[in-house]
Design a protein around this motif. Structure first.
Motif, PDB file in Angstrom:
ATOM      1  N   TYR A   1       0.822  -1.256  -0.052  1.00  7.96           N
ATOM      2  CA  TYR A   1       0.083  -0.181   0.114  1.00  7.96           C
ATOM      3  C   TYR A   1       0.746   1.319   0.008  1.00  7.96           C
ATOM      4  N   GLY A   2       1.793   1.478   1.001  1.00  4.23           N
ATOM      5  CA  GLY A   2       2.562   2.633   1.125  1.00  4.23           C
ATOM      6  C   GLY A   2       3.274   2.910  -0.071  1.00  4.23           C
TER       7      GLY A   2
ATOM      8  N   GLU B   1      10.616  -5.368  -5.793  1.00  6.03           N
ATOM      9  CA  GLU B   1       9.853  -6.359  -4.826  1.00  6.03           C
ATOM     10  C   GLU B   1      10.528  -7.719  -4.818  1.00  6.03           C
ATOM     11  N   MET B   2      10.512  -8.169  -3.485  1.00  4.71           N
ATOM     12  CA  MET B   2      11.130  -9.441  -3.478  1.00  4.71           C
ATOM     13  C   MET B   2      10.341 -10.615  -4.020  1.00  4.71           C
TER      14      MET B   2
ATOM     15  N   ARG C   1       3.675 -11.628  -0.201  1.00  2.55           N
ATOM     16  CA  ARG C   1       4.917 -11.515  -1.067  1.00  2.55           C
ATOM     17  C   ARG C   1       4.487 -11.315  -2.652  1.00  2.55           C
TER      18      ARG C   1
ATOM     19  N   GLY D   1       1.995  -6.671  -2.878  1.00  7.57           N
ATOM     20  CA  GLY D   1       2.121  -6.920  -1.331  1.00  7.57           C
ATOM     21  C   GLY D   1       0.929  -7.718  -0.382  1.00  7.57           C
ATOM     22  N   GLY D   2       0.329  -7.057   0.412  1.00  7.68           N
ATOM     23  CA  GLY D   2      -0.622  -7.426   1.125  1.00  7.68           C
ATOM     24  C   GLY D   2      -1.871  -7.447   0.557  1.00  7.68           C
TER      25      GLY D   2
ATOM     26  N   ASN E   1      -5.060 -10.179   1.177  1.00  9.86           N
ATOM     27  CA  ASN E   1      -5.771 -10.022   2.414  1.00  9.86           C
ATOM     28  C   ASN E   1      -7.342 -10.112   2.188  1.00  9.86           C
ATOM     29  N   GLY E   2      -8.027  -9.932   3.049  1.00  9.82           N
ATOM     30  CA  GLY E   2      -9.497  -9.988   2.955  1.00  9.82           C
ATOM     31  C   GLY E   2     -10.200  -8.856   2.457  1.00  9.82           C
TER      32      GLY E   2
ATOM     33  N   MET F   1     -11.412  -6.067   3.422  1.00 12.63           N
ATOM     34  CA  MET F   1     -11.948  -5.382   4.525  1.00 12.63           C
ATOM     35  C   MET F   1     -11.386  -3.664   4.457  1.00 12.63           C
TER      36      MET F   1
ATOM     37  N   VAL G   1      16.204  -5.893  -1.701  1.00 17.15           N
ATOM     38  CA  VAL G   1      17.157  -5.072  -1.187  1.00 17.15           C
ATOM     39  C   VAL G   1      17.605  -5.370   0.195  1.00 17.15           C
TER      40      VAL G   1
ATOM     41  N   GLY H   1       3.176   0.637   6.746  1.00 22.81           N
ATOM     42  CA  GLY H   1       2.635   0.341   8.098  1.00 22.81           C
ATOM     43  C   GLY H   1       3.747   0.585   9.260  1.00 22.81           C
TER      44      GLY H   1
ATOM     45  N   PRO I   1      -6.067  -2.443   8.966  1.00 25.38           N
ATOM     46  CA  PRO I   1      -5.416  -1.344   8.710  1.00 25.38           C
ATOM     47  C   PRO I   1      -5.107  -0.761   7.542  1.00 25.38           C
ATOM     48  N   PHE I   2      -5.430  -1.468   6.413  1.00 28.95           N
ATOM     49  CA  PHE I   2      -5.044  -1.034   5.170  1.00 28.95           C
ATOM     50  C   PHE I   2      -5.416   0.266   4.650  1.00 28.95           C
TER      51      PHE I   2
END
Ligand code: FDA
Length: 496
Positions: A15-16, A35-36, A104, A108-109, A113-114, A116, A244, A465, A476-477
């Motif tokens: 997100y960030g 991005e890993m 990953r 990212g998340g 994620n769900g 929400m 990185v 985050g 949180p997102f």
């Protein structure tokens, strides 16, 4: 490639990082993201990009040889199984007292994620980010984040009748019979698509239990929203399967060391590039680990003593309840949660009414609670083991359990029901070994200034985050995205 120079390098594509990439490219700045994880744009051996939750395979876990499913047991039996080691989508990262689940891959998340998409109640915001102006957030940046993420709401009249939300209606009945507020929450899953899935007119994803290991359809992940828009500017490059490992000052710019890996996790090349500015967006754990290491090993010795501190689990704790035979929760359950029980003010807990998409009737109600757990942990560099440790202890979940019990003890007493003890082990009631919501470690206005600029190094920023001190009172997102929107606005206006 090695030796290249870029104006802006962003570490991580969650997100960030995605907010930074979009707003910088729109402002005319060339951005390179590292991005890993994998790109997740190519179908696997079964013709689908992502594996189903019911049948985890090589794509499901990050460099593990055995799955580590959040619900490890069913009817007491362990359900984990061997899988080939692969750069899969879900990382179950083990620290001494907690397993931290993270996405990953490019996105990212948002991949795992769900969906929400919850904006915290305004009266709770002062405790979440005490140095951030709430007017700016609620008037400008939360609305901007919701628009950018494609947040939408379920049609409640459809929800009232459809089979795949019976579990959620049972959740409402039990909440309301005990006097708890039951609230619908928005989501980034395309609710029109879900209606069509349910009607059988399009390929199924949420209604077929896809979650945790990616959704093949329906979910508006970052590659479909922020990153797609950033790519359309022509100024964005993304390097997947690149990790990185170091950032060091070199005159007016920074030297960044990047390891390219293959799908079994071996390093195949080491690249050194320079960047004028570096944004740390590797997630709460990724950013905290990198900066803790770089401060300790002398690469960025001027970082201040707040780096690595203030990490929390958003008070996550899971539990299940065993319903009576007259309260079946349904064999078909949409994997996308739509509602929660809000006992934050009275009991310090917000419980998501979560699916248990096993494909069979379980008579179980399942919940992920977010609680006001005050415990905070710290990252530290372990030189002899060459890794970063986190000093969280499993016993620190006890306040979270107590807060969740403020809801479920009461519901059990009212309904004459008991907790399930077969989902996390044998005779184990609480899923207190994990979090889905890592937050903090490089806290805003402590390790950085009030906009994420790292103290001691102009041109280094944190924008994920890691900035948020351990709790958001809800999922949180949306807050991570809105804070990133606020910070990048200021950074573009004053630093570029
Ligand atoms: P995020 O973790 O998204 O991105 C960081 C990226 O950086 C990752 O792609 C990672 O691979 C990469 N990276 C790390 N280190 C690197 C390095 N050294 N080099 C290169 N790349 C590196 N939240 C919510 O609001 N609603 C919900 O419904 C859910 N549900 C949910 C379910 C599950 C199973 C999980 C695991 C999580 C959730 N979440 C959630 C939490 C949410 O997904 C999470 O808070 C955000 O993704 C965090 O966003 P960030 O931008 O901080 O990092």
């Amino acid at each position: 490639s090695s030796g290249a120079h870029v104006p802006v390098l962003v570490i991580g594509t969650g997100y960030g990082g995605s907010v930074a990439a979009l707003r910088l490219t729109q402002a005319g700045v060339d951005v390179h993201m590292v991005e890993m994880g994998m790109a997740w744009d190519t179908p696997g051996t079964d013709g689908k990009i992502f594996a189903n939750t019911k049948t985890p395979d090589y794509r499901s876990y990050w460099l593990r040889t055995r799955t580590k499913q959040p619900l490890s047991n069913f009817l007491g039996f362990p359900i984990d199984k061997d899988v080939p080691r692969y750069t899969g989508i879900l990382d179950a990262e083990d620290f001494s007292g907690i397993t931290v689940y993270q996405g990953r891959g490019v996105g990212g998340g948002s991949l795992v994620n769900g969906g929400m998409a919850v904006t915290p109640r305004r009266e709770n915001f002062g405790a979440i980010l005490p140095t951030v102006n709430p007017d700016e957030m609620y008037n400008t940046y939360y609305p901007r984040a919701n628009a950018g993420l494609g947040v939408n709401n379920i049609d409640q009249s459809w929800w009232e009748t459809v089979d795949c939300y019976q579990y959620s209606r049972v959740g409402r009945k039990h909440a309301q019979r005990s006097g708890f507020p039951f609230v619908f929450v928005p989501n980034v899953y395309d609710m029109q698509y879900m209606k069509q899935e349910s009607a059988g007119s399009v390929p199924k994803s949420a209604v077929d239990g896809e979650l945790l290991y990616g959704n093949n359809y329906g979910k508006k992940t970052l590659p479909k929203t922020y990153l797609a828009q950033a790519k359309a500017t022509g100024r964005l490059a993304i390097s997947p399967l690149h990790k990185v490992t170091s950032v060091q000052r070199d005159g007016a710019s920074y030297t960044v060391v990047i390891e390219q890996i293959n799908t079994t996790g071996d390093t195949v090349a080491t690249k050194v590039v320079t960047a004028d500015r570096v944004f740390f967006a590797a997630g709460s754990v990724g950013t905290s680990k990198l900066l803790t290491k770089l401060k300790a090993n002398g690469a960025l010795p001027g970082l201040n003593g707040e780096v690595g501190k203030g990490w929390g689990d958003n008070g996550n704790v899971m539990c299940g309840r065993a319903n009576h035979l007259w309260d079946p929760t349904g064999a078909v359950q949409s994997s996308i949660p739509t509602a929660g029980i809000d006992n934050w003010a009275a009991g310090g807990a917000f419980a998501e009414v979560a699916p248990l998409p096993t494909g069979i009737e379980t008579f179980a109600s399942f919940y992920l609670s977010i609680t006001k757990n005050p415990n905070r942990a710290e990252f530290s560099w372990n030189a002899s083991a060459d890794r970063v440790d986190l000093n969280w202890q499993t016993a620190w979940k006890q306040p979270a359990i107590d807060m969740a019990k403020s809801i479920f003890d009461k519901i059990n007493a009212k309904e004459g029901t008991i907790y399930r003890t077969d989902l996390f082990g044998v005779y184990k009631t609480w899923g207190d070994h994990l979090t889905y919501h890592p937050l903090g470690g490089v806290v805003l206005n402590k390790a950085t200034d009030n906009y994420g600029r790292l103290h001691g190094y102009s041109g280094l920023y944190v924008i994920d985050g890691a900035l948020i001190p351990g709790n958001t009172s809800v999922n949180p997102f949306v807050t991570i995205t809105a804070l990133a929107e606020r910070n990048i606005d200021k950074i573009i206006a004053t630093d570029f």
